[in-house]
Design a protein around this motif. Structure first.
Motif, PDB file in Angstrom:
ATOM      1  N   ALA A   1       0.836  -1.209   0.000  1.00 39.64           N
ATOM      2  CA  ALA A   1       0.000   0.000   0.000  1.00 39.64           C
ATOM      3  C   ALA A   1       0.868   1.256   0.000  1.00 39.64           C
ATOM      4  CB  ALA A   1      -0.941  -0.010   1.203  1.00 39.64           C
ATOM      5  N   ILE A   2       1.963   1.214   0.746  1.00 36.95           N
ATOM      6  CA  ILE A   2       2.904   2.342   0.749  1.00 36.95           C
ATOM      7  C   ILE A   2       3.544   2.494  -0.622  1.00 36.95           C
ATOM      8  CG2 ILE A   2       5.068   3.188   1.738  1.00 36.95           C
ATOM      9  CD1 ILE A   2       4.255   1.866   4.374  1.00 36.95           C
ATOM     10  N   VAL A   3       3.895   1.364  -1.258  1.00 32.95           N
ATOM     11  CA  VAL A   3       4.447   1.401  -2.617  1.00 32.95           C
ATOM     12  C   VAL A   3       3.478   2.111  -3.556  1.00 32.95           C
ATOM     13  CG1 VAL A   3       5.046  -0.022  -4.609  1.00 32.95           C
ATOM     14  CG2 VAL A   3       5.888  -0.633  -2.348  1.00 32.95           C
ATOM     15  N   LYS A   4       2.224   1.721  -3.509  1.00 30.53           N
ATOM     16  CA  LYS A   4       1.218   2.310  -4.390  1.00 30.53           C
ATOM     17  C   LYS A   4       1.069   3.805  -4.149  1.00 30.53           C
ATOM     18  CE  LYS A   4      -3.692   1.972  -5.587  1.00 30.53           C
ATOM     19  NZ  LYS A   4      -4.968   1.259  -5.311  1.00 30.53           N
ATOM     20  N   GLU A   5       1.051   4.216  -2.883  1.00 28.56           N
ATOM     21  CA  GLU A   5       0.856   5.629  -2.558  1.00 28.56           C
ATOM     22  C   GLU A   5       2.050   6.471  -3.013  1.00 28.56           C
ATOM     23  OE1 GLU A   5      -1.382   8.725  -1.491  1.00 28.56           O
ATOM     24  OE2 GLU A   5      -2.027   6.637  -1.292  1.00 28.56           O
TER      25      GLU A   5
END
Length: 360
Positions: A329-333
């Motif tokens: 999720a951090i990667v996506k953000e």
């Protein structure tokens, strides 16, 4: 009071407003046409004296009667036709209003039926999309609260139990016990840190991102060095194939992205190899981290980058950074804020996590 209430009711309904305006227009047109026809007929009768005075009077009255009757009939027929069409046009708006009230009350309505391709149909499509987005956001929020409470409750309960036992003298502290307590505190710290990172990148504006010239080959090699000991202990080899390229982006953000992708590949790897590639594609730089893992159903591949999503909840307490379900999720953000895209290409047990970053 009755006329006032009726007038207020008329003001609240678009259909009655449109019908009223339509009737007013029709009356004006009929009045203008009727008066013109009547005056012209009377002029002909008077000029050429086609009938006598008494018959002229009778003609005048008859003309008035038929004009009034024709006007009333025209208004009634036009009003009925107009009402039917207006009701058909405004019916989707009425359904939208009911769905909006339902949404305001806290429940999610069924998708509104789109029966036209005009502006009202477009409004209905956007409303359905908005409702779906709100529902997904609410589901993510509930899942996040459930996951956070679960991830914090277990280590905190362990810490509380051990500390209570130590205080009461039930157990005596030793090295293994303290290492276990230390691991629990590390897990809590990792979870809080990842929540903080996610919050920071969500709130960060595009204009506040610190851009710098990044040598992608060097950045990827540096990102893999911190995993050497872990890779050796798990007998996993890295195959790195990276094209040299200089891009302008946020170096700390990209390093965090690479760290999370590599850690995710290590945690869920079932083979002995992890492949990392970087290639230049038009105006973007594409990084792919590929590994062999458990088969992932196609319907779950779209959820892999959602917050707190875990393909196997039973494995989330392995002492790793991705166990919280926040790593991807951090990667996506981060990638989204850097103007790129993320995705997963999966075939059988081969999973390729890829990101694209604009070169400039």
């Amino acid at each position: 009071m009755f006329p006032i209430k009726q007038f207020a009711l008329w003001k609240q309904h678009v259909a009655w407003k449109l019908i009223g305006v339509n009737i007013l227009v029709m009356l004006i047109v009929i009045w203008l046409v009727g008066v013109s026809v009547k005056d012209f007929a009377c002029l002909l009768v008077a000029q050429y004296q086609l009938v006598g005075e008494e018959r002229n009077y009778f003609f005048d009255r008859t003309m008035h009667f038929y004009l009034i009757r024709a006007s009333i009939l025209a208004v009634v027929v036009a009003a009925i036709i107009h009402f039917v069409f207006i009701k058909k046009i405004l019916s989707p708006l009425k359904r939208l209003t009911q769905s909006t009230r339902q949404l305001t009350s806290g429940s999610y309505p069924k998708p509104v039926e789109v029966s036209s391709a005009d502006e009202i149909g477009e409004l209905a499509r956007h409303f359905n999309a908005m409702t779906l987005t709100l529902k997904q956001t609410e589901d993510n929020r509930k899942r996040m609260l459930s996951s956070v409470s679960h991830d914090l409750r277990t280590p905190l309960s362990n810490l509380h139990g051990y500390l209570e036992a130590l205080r009461n003298g039930v157990i005596v502290g030793d090295r293994d016990l303290y290492l276990s307590l230390l691991e629990e505190t590390r897990h809590i710290t990792r979870l809080v840190e990842q929540l903080h990172q996610l919050s920071v990148w969500e709130d960060r504006q595009t204009g506040s991102i610190a851009l710098s010239r990044i040598h992608m080959h060097e950045l990827i090699l540096r990102s893999t060095q911190s995993f050497q000991l872990e890779l050796q202990s798990k007998n996993i080899e890295l195959d790195i194939s990276v094209e040299q390229e200089i891009i302008e982006s946020d170096e700390d953000g990209l390093k965090q992205v690479l760290t999370n992708l590599i850690q995710n590949a290590i945690n869920y790897n079932t083979g002995q190899m992890i492949w990392i590639s970087g290639v230049v594609e038009h105006h973007e730089y594409r990084i792919t981290v590929r590994n062999i893992g458990e088969p992932l159903p196609e319907e779950l591949q779209e959820l892999i980058f959602e917050r707190f999503y875990r393909t196997d909840p039973a494995r989330h307490r392995g002492g790793n950074t991705s166990g919280s379900g926040l790593g991807l999720a951090i990667v996506k953000e981060i990638v989204k804020k850097l103007g790129g895209n993320v995705g997963l290409t999966s075939k059988n047990n081969m999973h390729s996590f890829w990101i694209t970053i604009p070169r400039n």
